[in-house]
Design a protein around this motif. Structure first.
Motif, PDB file in Angstrom:
ATOM      1  N   PRO A  37       0.833  -1.215   0.000  1.00  0.00           N
ATOM      2  CA  PRO A  37       0.000   0.000   0.000  1.00  0.00           C
ATOM      3  C   PRO A  37       0.867   1.264   0.000  1.00  0.00           C
ATOM      4  O   PRO A  37       1.801   1.388   0.782  1.00  0.00           O
ATOM      5  N   GLY A  38       0.561   2.168  -0.927  1.00  0.00           N
ATOM      6  CA  GLY A  38       1.272   3.433  -1.025  1.00  0.00           C
ATOM      7  C   GLY A  38       2.631   3.361  -1.713  1.00  0.00           C
ATOM      8  O   GLY A  38       3.300   4.375  -1.867  1.00  0.00           O
ATOM      9  N   GLU A  39       3.035   2.177  -2.139  1.00  0.00           N
ATOM     10  CA  GLU A  39       4.347   1.990  -2.752  1.00  0.00           C
ATOM     11  C   GLU A  39       4.254   2.217  -4.258  1.00  0.00           C
ATOM     12  O   GLU A  39       3.309   1.768  -4.906  1.00  0.00           O
ATOM     13  N   SER A  40       5.248   2.875  -4.827  1.00  0.00           N
ATOM     14  CA  SER A  40       5.287   3.070  -6.276  1.00  0.00           C
ATOM     15  C   SER A  40       5.782   1.791  -6.948  1.00  0.00           C
ATOM     16  O   SER A  40       6.451   0.966  -6.317  1.00  0.00           O
ATOM     17  N   PRO A  41       5.478   1.621  -8.230  1.00  0.00           N
ATOM     18  CA  PRO A  41       5.989   0.447  -8.941  1.00  0.00           C
ATOM     19  C   PRO A  41       7.523   0.342  -8.906  1.00  0.00           C
ATOM     20  O   PRO A  41       8.063  -0.753  -8.750  1.00  0.00           O
TER      21      PRO A  41
END
Length: 135
Positions: A37-41
């Motif tokens: 959650p909330g992490e960029s690719p």
């Protein structure tokens, strides 16, 4: 049904792609995994590459190649995986790729190894071959 969103590493050497197998299994898959959650690719790619194959990526070298959208392996019919494939280079101080506690073995593969891959891996190998990056 929401797709499973994944970032995966395309580490290529001598026209071969780094893939891994889980312990006690023969199915090939790419180093990578689900976004938290909330992490960029890209952040997921960097984290998963370190966790699965001990490679510290140089963030300045990360390039998005393409996204595979297909049936998720081992999931109910209709459950898709959306796997974005990134090319990247290891950082200067990165160790050589090695299996982690999550990975059984490393394999340097060509498109001929597609028979050992789930649908996303087959599409990835074909996409890399079509782009002239692997044999």
């Amino acid at each position: 049904m929401q797709p499973i969103v994944v970032s995966a590493l395309a580490l290529i050497r001598d026209r071969r792609l780094l893939m891994v197998t889980a312990r006690e299994r023969d199915v090939l898959y790419l180093p990578g995994g689900k976004l938290e959650p909330g992490e960029s690719p890209v952040a997921a790619l960097i984290r998963e590459s370190r966790e699965e194959v001990a490679v510290r990526l140089d963030p300045a070298t990360v390039v998005e190649l393409f996204t595979v959208r297909t049936q998720a392996h081992g999931e109910p019919d209709g459950q898709e995986v959306h796997m974005t494939l990134f090319a990247a280079e290891p950082a200067d101080d990165s160790p050589e790729p090695r299996a982690s506690s999550e990975v059984g073995e490393l394999h340097w593969v060509t498109s001929a190894d597609a028979v050992r891959c789930p649908p996303a891996g087959v599409a990835t190998l074909q996409g890399l071959r079509d782009r002239g990056l692997i044999d």
